[in-house]
Scaffold this active site. Structure first.
Site, PDB file in Angstrom:
ATOM      1  N   CYS A   2       0.838  -1.189   0.000  1.00 51.39           N
ATOM      2  CA  CYS A   2       0.000   0.000   0.000  1.00 51.39           C
ATOM      3  C   CYS A   2       0.879   1.246   0.000  1.00 51.39           C
ATOM      4  CB  CYS A   2      -0.928   0.092   1.207  1.00 51.39           C
ATOM      5  SG  CYS A   2      -2.088  -1.254   1.335  1.00 51.39           S
ATOM      6  N   ARG A  29       3.920  -0.196  -4.839  1.00 49.33           N
ATOM      7  CA  ARG A  29       3.687  -0.686  -3.478  1.00 49.33           C
ATOM      8  C   ARG A  29       2.390  -1.491  -3.380  1.00 49.33           C
ATOM      9  NH1 ARG A  29       6.823   1.832   0.374  1.00 49.33           N
ATOM     10  NH2 ARG A  29       5.314   1.171   1.927  1.00 49.33           N
ATOM     11  N   TRP A  73      -2.535  -2.778  -1.649  1.00 48.17           N
ATOM     12  CA  TRP A  73      -2.191  -4.192  -1.745  1.00 48.17           C
ATOM     13  C   TRP A  73      -3.053  -4.872  -0.690  1.00 48.17           C
ATOM     14  CZ3 TRP A  73      -0.071  -8.071   1.349  1.00 48.17           C
ATOM     15  CH2 TRP A  73       0.406  -9.198   0.666  1.00 48.17           C
ATOM     16  N   ASN A  99      -1.751   2.558   5.644  1.00 43.63           N
ATOM     17  CA  ASN A  99      -0.898   1.430   5.266  1.00 43.63           C
ATOM     18  C   ASN A  99      -0.499   0.734   6.565  1.00 43.63           C
ATOM     19  OD1 ASN A  99       1.081  -0.296   4.211  1.00 43.63           O
ATOM     20  ND2 ASN A  99       2.650   1.288   4.289  1.00 43.63           N
ATOM     21  N   GLY A 100      -0.784  -0.557   6.651  1.00 45.61           N
ATOM     22  CA  GLY A 100      -0.458  -1.291   7.880  1.00 45.61           C
ATOM     23  C   GLY A 100      -1.622  -2.198   8.225  1.00 45.61           C
ATOM     24  N   GLU A 472      18.232 -17.027  -7.447  1.00 46.74           N
ATOM     25  CA  GLU A 472      17.757 -15.696  -7.834  1.00 46.74           C
ATOM     26  C   GLU A 472      17.247 -15.693  -9.283  1.00 46.74           C
ATOM     27  OE1 GLU A 472      16.882 -13.170  -6.377  1.00 46.74           O
ATOM     28  OE2 GLU A 472      16.941 -11.557  -7.851  1.00 46.74           O
ATOM     29  N   LYS A 476      13.516 -14.575 -10.264  1.00 53.20           N
ATOM     30  CA  LYS A 476      13.228 -13.514 -11.241  1.00 53.20           C
ATOM     31  C   LYS A 476      12.234 -14.016 -12.267  1.00 53.20           C
ATOM     32  CE  LYS A 476      14.142 -10.869  -9.740  1.00 53.20           C
ATOM     33  NZ  LYS A 476      14.613 -10.369  -8.514  1.00 53.20           N
ATOM     34  N   GLU A 479       8.642 -14.729 -10.768  1.00 59.17           N
ATOM     35  CA  GLU A 479       7.826 -13.606 -10.290  1.00 59.17           C
ATOM     36  C   GLU A 479       7.321 -12.715 -11.412  1.00 59.17           C
ATOM     37  OE1 GLU A 479       9.499 -10.619  -7.604  1.00 59.17           O
ATOM     38  OE2 GLU A 479      11.464 -10.955  -8.479  1.00 59.17           O
ATOM     39  N   HIS A 495      19.653 -36.128  -5.605  1.00 62.23           N
ATOM     40  CA  HIS A 495      18.995 -36.524  -4.350  1.00 62.23           C
ATOM     41  C   HIS A 495      17.495 -36.238  -4.388  1.00 62.23           C
ATOM     42  CE1 HIS A 495      22.898 -37.395  -2.713  1.00 62.23           C
ATOM     43  NE2 HIS A 495      23.318 -36.206  -3.129  1.00 62.23           N
ATOM     44  N   LYS A 594       6.206  -4.116  -3.967  1.00 67.42           N
ATOM     45  CA  LYS A 594       7.645  -3.898  -3.838  1.00 67.42           C
ATOM     46  C   LYS A 594       8.124  -4.025  -2.402  1.00 67.42           C
ATOM     47  CE  LYS A 594      11.657  -2.542  -5.489  1.00 67.42           C
ATOM     48  NZ  LYS A 594      12.355  -3.601  -6.235  1.00 67.42           N
TER      49      LYS A 594
HETATM   50  O1  M6R Z   1      13.144  -4.611   0.348  1.00 66.41           O
HETATM   51  P1  M6R Z   1      13.680  -5.975   0.659  1.00 66.41           P
HETATM   52  O2  M6R Z   1      14.989  -6.234   0.028  1.00 66.41           O
HETATM   53  O3  M6R Z   1      13.689  -6.284   2.112  1.00 66.41           O
HETATM   54  O4  M6R Z   1      12.633  -6.960  -0.019  1.00 66.41           O
HETATM   55  C1  M6R Z   1      12.736  -8.340   0.153  1.00 66.41           C
HETATM   56  C2  M6R Z   1      11.875  -9.073  -0.847  1.00 66.41           C
HETATM   57  O5  M6R Z   1      10.525  -8.761  -0.659  1.00 66.41           O
HETATM   58  C3  M6R Z   1      12.255  -8.747  -2.284  1.00 66.41           C
HETATM   59  O6  M6R Z   1      13.595  -8.998  -2.529  1.00 66.41           O
HETATM   60  C4  M6R Z   1      11.412  -9.579  -3.275  1.00 66.41           C
HETATM   61  O7  M6R Z   1      11.755 -10.924  -3.161  1.00 66.41           O
HETATM   62  C5  M6R Z   1      11.582  -9.064  -4.696  1.00 66.41           C
HETATM   63  N1  M6R Z   1      10.304  -8.913  -5.320  1.00 66.41           N
HETATM   64  C6  M6R Z   1      12.356  -9.962  -5.564  1.00 66.41           C
HETATM   65  O8  M6R Z   1      12.483  -9.499  -6.857  1.00 66.41           O
END
Ligand code: M6R
Length: 599
Positions: A2, A29, A73, A99-100, A472, A476, A479, A495, A594
């Protein structure tokens, strides 16, 4: 999670276009619904399900110089126009964006219903305007204060009231909030990238602080009413860095910014002695790194390089788990929280946990003024605003900081000689140019990505410091393209995960030069024998790899501890082009946001 915004301009200013613009900038956000409330004698509210564009397309022009807005969100209640913020009290004289999470909202809502209040949404937030109304005693500030004394949970909120016009009251606890002082008025946003276009002069609110923004200026107090003198800070990020600048997506722009970002990350941090970081703490007997998502993958990479160069044992913990395992942390431990946003609730909570144990701690963070920077010493990654939900430049800058840290710890503990440190620093200085060379190959990477873009599953594998990069790469891809993708340590496949291999399944194998290179070739043979189609990531000078894999994506020859950074850039571009081919919402993947400010 949010984004909340607010604007108070001069009496002839128009709040609506500014609120829309602020919301668009904070949309990463959350983008389940959006809404604004503008004051013009009475409060006028517009809200809708979906993105800020949806809101803008159906909106009449509202007059008024003061307003608040929200991009959501969803947590409590599905995405819908009814659950969109702002929420109002029964008389529509008070509007709130939040937000919260209000944890005791059910209990409060039941009491308010008994008192005759009528609720229109399924959200926790809606209790706030009703509670403020119930406690209204002729001024918005004291009513907000009174209402907040009754809620439990986290909030960054902004409230307006037609009884107290041209005034915005904001408050925060465990959710971020920043106030901007611009030439054309006062701005409120969940983070600085929202208001950078309007001003670089900001005040970061701390937890349990409340601010009243009016034509007379900004007054800040604690929630229990004590006056607070706050410093106006000037943000160094430039406004253009939060714009797309001609790129079709922020993600692509941010990938292409990496050569500059890495130069900035290193700037002033390399000395004749090797490395010179602002925070180090070399006496630690053990390091515990805690983080989420991409930052967690950076932490895993950190383990390899710190253990190698400084010979300090490193544990890497997923922040959301760390808190609840009753962690054993000693005063001789150093805890490092890695977070791009500096606002991830799980990471903040994990680092706070450490306070209780009195061990040393610091953060590796990108966003200036974010919550972690207000609670711990921090090393900044200096990546600039990252708007795409998928982390890219923030990841490589985290890797770069961890490499610096490993060298500095190695030197401080005499595990690394001056000559080795100098050689390594020389190699680090080539990193930015080498990333540029990877980017120059974007068209080749795109061609390869398009060959596989219709696959419904991918595997990624690597060994040693390439293993976190495989994780990673998979994150990527999944997501932003919604394709099933998993990363594995290549030696572990036999395994269990080998059962996932079938004829033609694409496997990305990071097979760059280093101690595990030969072992990787063996692992590639194992999966090829079972029908996988292998895309190898290999060094330019590797003449063997072609015989083992179906396609090769090359990275410049470089130090094996630095090549994982280059491979990451290849995988970012690969994921980007697959997602683009599939027509996905790259900067705003479904269900994600984000900055994850709820646990
Ligand atoms: O702001 P942060 O680095 O703490 O965020 C952690 C994760 O939410 C963030 O890295 C998330 O996995 C990304 N969307 C990955 O691309």
């Amino acid at each position: 999670m949010c984004g909340i915004v607010g604007y108070l301009g001069g009496s002839s200013a128009a709040a609506q276009p500014v609120l829309f613009d602020l919301l668009k900038r904070l949309e990463y956000r959350g983008y389940d619904s959006a809404g604004i409330a503008v004051m013009n004698g009475s409060i006028q509210v517009l809200k809708t399900k979906g993105s800020v564009n949806n809101l803008m397309s159906e909106t009449p022009i509202l007059r008024g110089c003061c307003g608040i807005g929200h991009t959501r969100w969803a947590t409590h209640g599905k995405p819908s126009s009814k659950n969109a913020h702002p929420h109002c009290c029964d008389t529509n004289k008070i509007a709130v964006v939040h937000n919260g999470i209000i944890e005791n909202y059910i209990e409060i809502r039941d009491k308010l219903i008994d008192l005759g209040h009528k609720f229109r949404s399924e959200t926790d937030t809606e209790v706030l305007p009703h509670l403020i109304e119930e406690n209204y005693n002729n001024d918005l500030e004291s009513s907000v204060r009174q209402a907040l004394s009754m809620v439990r949970g986290s909030y960054a909120l902004a409230a307006i009231s037609s009884n107290d016009p041209d005034k915005i009251v904001v408050a925060r606890k465990d959710s971020p909030l920043v106030l901007g002082l611009g030439e054309t008025g006062f701005f409120i946003a969940s983070d600085v990238s929202g208001i950078l276009k309007y001003t670089k002069d900001v005040i970061f609110l701390n937890d349990r602080e409340l601010a009243v923004i009016s034509h007379n200026g900004i007054e800040i107090t604690t929630l229990d009413g004590k006056k607070v003198d706050k410093k106006i800070e000037t943000i160094k990020w430039n406004a253009e860095s939060a714009e797309k600048s001609g790129y079709p997506h922020f993600m692509l722009k941010e990938i292409f910014e990496q050569p500059d970002v890495i130069r900035e990350t290193f700037s002033g941090r390399m000395s004749a002695e090797g490395v010179d970081l602002e925070v180090v703490m070399p006496d630690a007997r053990r390091i515990i790194i805690t983080a989420c998502g991409t930052s967690y993958h950076a932490g895993l990479f950190g383990r390899y390089v710190i253990e190698r160069f400084a010979r300090i044992p490193v544990n890497v913990e997923i922040a959301s788990e760390f808190r609840y395992i009753n962690p054993i942390v000693n005063s001789s431990d150093l805890v490092i929280g890695i977070t791009q946003s500096g606002e991830t609730a799980d990471t903040l909570a994990a680092v706070r946990e450490v306070n209780l144990e009195k061990s040393q701690k610091f953060g590796i963070v990108n966003v200036p003024g974010s919550s972690i920077t207000r609670e711990s010493q921090c090393l900044f990654t200096r990546a600039g605003p990252e708007i795409g939900v998928a982390a890219t430049k923030s990841f490589t800058s985290q890797l770069a900081v961890l490499l610096l840290l490993a060298v500095q710890l190695g030197r401080a503990r005499k595990e690394m000689s001056t000559a080795d440190a100098n050689d390594f620093v020389y190699d680090l200085k080539q990193m930015s140019g080498n990333i540029q060379r990877v980017l120059n190959e974007a068209d080749n990477i795109k061609k390869c990505a398009l060959v596989f873009a219709d696959a419904d599953q991918f595997l990624f594998m690597g060994r040693g410091a390439n293993y976190p990069i495989a994780l990673e790469g998979a994150l990527k891809l999944k997501e932003i393209s919604y394709i099933k993708a998993e990363g594995f340590p290549a030696g572990e496949l036999k395994h269990g995960p080998l059962a996932l291999i079938y004829d033609g399944v694409p496997v990305v194998a990071i097979a760059t030069e280093g101690v595990t290179y030969e072992k990787m070739l063996g692992n590639i043979k194992e999966i090829k024998a079972r029908g996988a189609t292998v895309i190898g990531i290999a060094n330019e000078s590797d003449t063997k790899i072609e015989k083992y894999v179906d396609r090769v994506l090359r990275i410049p020859d470089s130090n094996p501890w630095i090549s994982p950074v280059l491979s990451s850039v290849v995988l970012q571009l690969f994921a980007y082009y697959v997602a683009d081919y599939k027509g996905c919402e790259i900067d705003k993947p479904r269900n994600l946001a984000k900055s994850v400010t709820v646990e």
